[in-house]
Design a protein around this motif. Structure first.
Motif, PDB file in Angstrom:
ATOM      1  N   THR A  77       0.828  -1.216   0.000  1.00 35.69           N
ATOM      2  CA  THR A  77       0.000   0.000   0.000  1.00 35.69           C
ATOM      3  C   THR A  77       0.854   1.255   0.000  1.00 35.69           C
ATOM      4  OG1 THR A  77      -0.238   0.136   2.405  1.00 35.69           O
ATOM      5  CG2 THR A  77      -1.885  -1.166   1.201  1.00 35.69           C
ATOM      6  N   VAL A  78       2.069   1.176   0.518  1.00 34.34           N
ATOM      7  CA  VAL A  78       2.945   2.340   0.607  1.00 34.34           C
ATOM      8  C   VAL A  78       3.250   2.933  -0.767  1.00 34.34           C
ATOM      9  CG1 VAL A  78       5.128   1.041   0.618  1.00 34.34           C
ATOM     10  CG2 VAL A  78       5.009   3.265   1.729  1.00 34.34           C
ATOM     11  N   ASN A  79       3.308   2.071  -1.811  1.00 37.18           N
ATOM     12  CA  ASN A  79       3.657   2.577  -3.143  1.00 37.18           C
ATOM     13  C   ASN A  79       2.800   1.992  -4.263  1.00 37.18           C
ATOM     14  OD1 ASN A  79       4.704  -0.013  -3.383  1.00 37.18           O
ATOM     15  ND2 ASN A  79       6.822   0.648  -3.057  1.00 37.18           N
ATOM     16  N   GLY A  80       1.909   1.076  -3.947  1.00 37.25           N
ATOM     17  CA  GLY A  80       1.047   0.469  -4.960  1.00 37.25           C
ATOM     18  C   GLY A  80       1.721  -0.593  -5.801  1.00 37.25           C
ATOM     19  N   ASN A  81       3.006  -0.865  -5.558  1.00 39.71           N
ATOM     20  CA  ASN A  81       3.746  -1.853  -6.349  1.00 39.71           C
ATOM     21  C   ASN A  81       3.323  -3.273  -5.994  1.00 39.71           C
ATOM     22  OD1 ASN A  81       5.226   0.227  -7.483  1.00 39.71           O
ATOM     23  ND2 ASN A  81       6.988  -0.073  -6.140  1.00 39.71           N
ATOM     24  N   LYS A  82       3.326  -4.148  -7.019  1.00 38.64           N
ATOM     25  CA  LYS A  82       3.111  -5.568  -6.768  1.00 38.64           C
ATOM     26  C   LYS A  82       4.293  -6.105  -5.972  1.00 38.64           C
ATOM     27  CE  LYS A  82       0.351  -6.780 -10.787  1.00 38.64           C
ATOM     28  NZ  LYS A  82       0.306  -7.622 -12.010  1.00 38.64           N
ATOM     29  N   LEU A  83       4.016  -7.099  -5.127  1.00 37.50           N
ATOM     30  CA  LEU A  83       5.088  -7.749  -4.389  1.00 37.50           C
ATOM     31  C   LEU A  83       5.967  -8.482  -5.388  1.00 37.50           C
ATOM     32  CD1 LEU A  83       2.844  -7.221  -2.254  1.00 37.50           C
ATOM     33  CD2 LEU A  83       3.598  -9.278  -1.116  1.00 37.50           C
ATOM     34  N   VAL A  84       7.254  -8.186  -5.395  1.00 39.91           N
ATOM     35  CA  VAL A  84       8.210  -8.852  -6.280  1.00 39.91           C
ATOM     36  C   VAL A  84       8.922  -9.942  -5.486  1.00 39.91           C
ATOM     37  CG1 VAL A  84      10.263  -8.555  -7.719  1.00 39.91           C
ATOM     38  CG2 VAL A  84       8.476  -6.801  -7.710  1.00 39.91           C
ATOM     39  N   TYR A  85       9.552  -9.553  -4.376  1.00 38.38           N
ATOM     40  CA  TYR A  85      10.140 -10.551  -3.480  1.00 38.38           C
ATOM     41  C   TYR A  85       8.980 -11.206  -2.725  1.00 38.38           C
ATOM     42  CZ  TYR A  85      12.221 -12.652   0.593  1.00 38.38           C
ATOM     43  OH  TYR A  85      12.564 -13.552   1.571  1.00 38.38           O
TER      44      TYR A  85
END
Length: 160
Positions: free
Chosen positions: A99-107
């Motif tokens: 939620t902090v940046n909207g990025n999908k979890l990569v790791y």
């Protein structure tokens, strides 16, 4: 010349003070460029998120194996059942984002057979039974949590 030396010494002292201020506050742990607070209190995921924001931080977004291993070691030391992290799939089922940046979890560091609770569990935890690997849990559950605050790197301000 004496005045110039005094100004130089004052400038060095202020720069050193700024360096100290930029470290982690009391009770927080430094790892790489972040400070972490592993809570002793418990809250729902939404409450934990608000508490972290009140502390000028966010729920932790774990982006590397090294960061995960650091947090696991600290979690083992505290021996709590579970710690909330920032990830959620509330918007789109099985699309986990920070939620902090909207990025999908990569790791990813899911425990065995996780995530496994479908639409009933949309918030990310470090789960003790999995050696603090990740699990999806209902957001209304009450767990400990990890706040993260990024530390400034090389932004020493000279005041005066």
């Amino acid at each position: 010349m004496k005045v110039d030396q005094n100004i130089l010494v004052l400038g060095i002292c202020i720069a050193m003070q700024t360096q100290i201020i930029q470290g982690c506050r009391n009770g927080w742990l430094q790892f790489e460029n972040s400070c972490y607070l592993l809570s002793k209190d418990a809250a729902t995921w939404a409450e934990a998120s608000m508490i972290c924001i009140d502390l000028e931080s966010r729920l932790a977004a774990v982006e590397t194996a090294d960061e995960s291993n650091f947090l696991k070691a600290e979690a083992h030391r505290l021996n709590a059942k579970s710690f909330w992290l920032d990830g959620t799939d509330l918007e789109v089922e099985n699309v986990w984002r920070w939620t902090v940046n909207g990025n999908k979890l990569v790791y990813l560091d899911w425990g065995g057979h996780e995530p496994n609770q479908g639409t009933s569990a949309n918030c990310l935890t470090m789960w003790q039974e999995f050696g603090y690997r990740w699990a999806d849990e209902p957001c209304r559950n009450v767990y400990h949590f990890v706040c993260e605050k990024r530390t400034p790197v090389g932004d020493n301000e000279i005041i005066g």
